[in-house]
Design a protein around this motif. Sequence first.
Motif, short mmCIF file in Angstrom:
data_model
loop_
_atom_site.label_atom_id
_atom_site.label_comp_id
_atom_site.label_asym_id
_atom_site.label_seq_id
_atom_site.Cartn_x
_atom_site.Cartn_y
_atom_site.Cartn_z
N PHE A 278 0.84 -1.21 0.00
CA PHE A 278 0.00 0.00 0.00
C PHE A 278 0.87 1.26 0.00
O PHE A 278 0.60 2.22 -0.71
N ASN A 279 1.92 1.27 0.83
CA ASN A 279 2.79 2.44 0.86
C ASN A 279 3.49 2.66 -0.49
O ASN A 279 3.59 3.79 -0.97
N GLU A 280 3.94 1.57 -1.11
CA GLU A 280 4.59 1.67 -2.42
C GLU A 280 3.61 2.21 -3.46
O GLU A 280 3.96 3.06 -4.28
N LEU A 284 3.44 5.71 -6.04
CA LEU A 284 3.32 5.71 -7.51
C LEU A 284 2.24 6.66 -8.02
O LEU A 284 2.05 6.83 -9.21
N THR A 285 1.47 7.26 -7.07
CA THR A 285 0.44 8.22 -7.49
C THR A 285 0.84 9.62 -7.04
O THR A 285 1.70 9.77 -6.17
N LYS A 286 0.17 10.62 -7.65
CA LYS A 286 0.52 12.00 -7.32
C LYS A 286 -0.64 12.77 -6.69
O LYS A 286 -0.45 13.83 -6.12
N ALA A 287 -1.86 12.26 -6.83
CA ALA A 287 -3.06 13.03 -6.51
C ALA A 287 -3.12 13.45 -5.03
O ALA A 287 -2.49 12.84 -4.17
N ASP A 288 -3.94 14.49 -4.78
CA ASP A 288 -4.10 15.03 -3.42
C ASP A 288 -5.02 14.18 -2.55
O ASP A 288 -4.85 14.10 -1.35
N PHE A 289 -6.05 13.60 -3.18
CA PHE A 289 -6.98 12.74 -2.44
C PHE A 289 -6.77 11.30 -2.92
O PHE A 289 -6.64 11.07 -4.13
N ILE A 290 -6.78 10.36 -1.97
CA ILE A 290 -6.47 8.97 -2.32
C ILE A 290 -7.50 8.04 -1.69
O ILE A 290 -7.95 8.28 -0.57
N LYS A 382 -6.79 12.53 2.60
CA LYS A 382 -5.91 13.51 1.97
C LYS A 382 -4.46 13.03 2.06
O LYS A 382 -4.06 12.49 3.09
N ARG A 383 -3.71 13.26 1.02
CA ARG A 383 -2.30 12.87 1.03
C ARG A 383 -1.56 13.56 2.19
O ARG A 383 -0.71 12.96 2.83
N THR A 384 -1.93 14.82 2.45
CA THR A 384 -1.26 15.54 3.54
C THR A 384 -1.51 14.85 4.89
O THR A 384 -0.61 14.80 5.74
N ALA A 385 -2.71 14.30 5.07
CA ALA A 385 -3.02 13.59 6.31
C ALA A 385 -2.19 12.30 6.40
O ALA A 385 -1.60 11.98 7.45
N TYR A 386 -2.13 11.60 5.29
CA TYR A 386 -1.35 10.35 5.21
C TYR A 386 0.13 10.63 5.48
O TYR A 386 0.78 9.94 6.27
N ASP A 387 0.66 11.69 4.84
CA ASP A 387 2.07 12.04 5.02
C ASP A 387 2.37 12.43 6.47
O ASP A 387 3.46 12.17 6.97
N SER A 388 1.38 13.08 7.12
CA SER A 388 1.63 13.59 8.47
C SER A 388 1.86 12.47 9.49
O SER A 388 2.37 12.71 10.57
N VAL A 389 1.48 11.23 9.15
CA VAL A 389 1.72 10.11 10.06
C VAL A 389 2.65 9.05 9.43
O VAL A 389 2.73 7.92 9.90
N ASN A 402 -5.34 1.13 11.99
CA ASN A 402 -4.16 1.74 12.58
C ASN A 402 -3.84 3.09 11.93
O ASN A 402 -3.60 4.09 12.61
N LEU A 403 -3.83 3.12 10.61
CA LEU A 403 -3.52 4.37 9.89
C LEU A 403 -4.52 5.47 10.24
O LEU A 403 -4.14 6.58 10.62
N PHE A 404 -5.82 5.15 10.16
CA PHE A 404 -6.83 6.18 10.36
C PHE A 404 -6.85 6.67 11.81
O PHE A 404 -7.06 7.85 12.08
N LYS A 405 -6.58 5.76 12.75
CA LYS A 405 -6.55 6.14 14.16
C LYS A 405 -5.40 7.13 14.39
O LYS A 405 -5.57 8.16 15.04
N ARG A 406 -4.25 6.85 13.82
CA ARG A 406 -3.12 7.76 13.99
C ARG A 406 -3.38 9.11 13.32
O ARG A 406 -2.99 10.15 13.83
N ILE A 407 -4.07 9.09 12.17
CA ILE A 407 -4.39 10.36 11.48
C ILE A 407 -5.30 11.22 12.37
O ILE A 407 -5.08 12.42 12.53
N VAL A 408 -6.31 10.57 12.98
CA VAL A 408 -7.24 11.33 13.84
C VAL A 408 -6.51 11.81 15.11
O VAL A 408 -6.69 12.96 15.54
N GLU A 409 -5.66 10.97 15.66
CA GLU A 409 -4.88 11.37 16.85
C GLU A 409 -3.98 12.57 16.54
O GLU A 409 -3.73 13.41 17.40
#
Lengths: 496, 174
Positions: A278-280, A284-290, A382-389, A402-409
């Motif tokens: 998933f991380n890889e 490979l994508t550039k978009a802002d929303f994923i 949002k990619r920015t949310a994903y990048d922030s964790v 796990n990912l979404f919990k950390r994003i909300v935290e």
Amino acid sequence: MILMYHKIHPDTPTMWWVSVNEFYRQMVELSNKKVVYLNDYDCKNENHVVITFDGIYKNIYEYALPILKHFNYPFELFLTSDYVGYDNSFDSVEPLTKFTNSFELLKLVEGGGRLQWHTKSHPNLKNVSDLEVIIEELTVPEEIKILDINGFDWFAYPHGEFNDLVVNEVKLRFRGALSCNQGDEFDKYRFNRLTVENHTSLKKNTIACIIPCYNYGRFLIEAIESVIKQTIIPDEILISDDCSTDETQIIAQEYVKKFPGLIKYNRNETNLGIVKHFNEAIKLTKADFIFFLGADNRLLSNYVEECIKILNKSEEIGIAYTDYTFFGPRAKMAYELLPDFRHFGIINNSFFKVFFPETNSRFELLDILNQSNIIHGSSMFKRTAYDSVQGYIQSEMPEDYNLFKRIVEKGWDAKKAKNTNLEYRQHSDSQANNVLLLQKLMLFYKDSYLSLKKEKNDYENSKVFRISYKLYRFYRFIKRNYKNPRKIFKRILKIK
Amino acid sequence: MLQKIEDLEKWNDIEDPWGYNDNVHDALRKRILLDEIPKMQYKNVLDIGCGQGFVTKDLPGEKVYGVDISETAIKYAQNNNKNVIYSTGSIFEIDKLFDIKFDLIIITGVLYPQYIGNSSSLIYLLIDKILKSNGILISVHINEWYSCQFPYLKINQVFYDYREFTHNLEIYSK
């Protein structure tokens, strides 16, 4: 930003026409803006947008009005009064189209439109210096004025062109005026407008759909089809194959051929497992929303639309989630394992709707997330949310939870997109094949075969091929008979 | 380009212009459609693009409505069958034609480029206004020419041969 439209129609014969679907898409793209009337328009506020129509053509009433009402957007209608109830036969370059009549104008006003002035007969006023003519064109007749008591404060120059004399007279009669490109962004008596065409994009953020696939080739067609039939088609679709050993590769590559530039295919050389894969794939994508769509699942046609509306609402919202519905041979079992309050109804004893709660605050959401997950793996983020964790990580918990919990935290909020759904297949390998899936696979191969056959026929019928083939035959003939000039001579005579 | 209404009227000048009535393929596709309709009690049923009423006249439901853009087609339909309430209108005004909502809507052979161009998003919106929640929508089209997908759960789908094509029958639940 002030948008200028003329005609909205299922067909688009010239650049002055925007198709109904593209108009709909553009209206969705405005969901992160504030659409206002000209009276409330602040030209320095980048968030403000005004929608304007010139004409007014009957197709605005037929095709644009229901869409504008659906989005609850205000809009401005610049009326040329001489043509009310007639057609555009004076404009011989453009296909024949009807203008609205008074009844349709009233309906447009009732639906959120505001009538404004675009002269009586649409003359180009740039070279007109006769004050009488100008005043005549700028005067709104009483019988037109009564169509909208809130309207006729604004003016649009015919063909977007004007001279100083015209501007002075306009200033005496209107609160402001619009041009096309002879004006500027900040002078309210000569505001420029953006001519909207079919391909015009009004959105800030791009969207990527990633379809991870590991040996789910038999389901893949349905997943991809459900994405390319969205009302809002993502900017990128990546089919990411975690080293499958089934038909995944063939199907994916066929789709890449069919939709070049939109669909991409990635194949991992070894099986990476979910987290790494998933991380890889995101890299490979550039978009802002994923968002991820499991290769065995399907989207409702408004899934992307409803999710981006939520993400567009505010900066703090990092994730948009939805309800989902179980289907497939194990659906009932999966449904029964959920607590009662998640049960949302059963259709036809085969579709089991699962309810996802909404929360009023991020703290309430955090509370729930500490107990169980309410943000499913196909939620859009949002990619920015994903990048922030720093993305997905390996843990005891499911990777998406796990990912979404950390994003909300981290401080982001998650909101639910209502009115849409994800069809979430529940199956086991032994029950995976059924007639419908096989039929879909067969139709897919039939389609590929027919397109290849057509390519082959087209090629064989092309001049290049026919001439090359003849030259080749001739070359072979010479090669065989070069010791026999008489035969060659005969053959040449025959050709002539 | 959208087909002109005058051309559609001309086409419908004769009875059964598509030759449905004595064609095994059409007898079969009607049979399949009627078989696939989920067995429920339907109060109001609507057939969009009903033509001369080939399918409409056999639909289940307390009150069955048929609507088509061609006035000539509707005249034939009315003569053929008195139990259906027929009316003339375009799919783009479908929400204005009725003041009731339907619990079953059938749409057969309508969502093709020559009839709807690039306007599927609006059609989803308009049909949504006249379909009851939990209502059923059935779409039957030649798969090769069809590219729509409604914003509802697709609770069933059937493919079968139809003339030289493949028919795609989809059942949605709102």
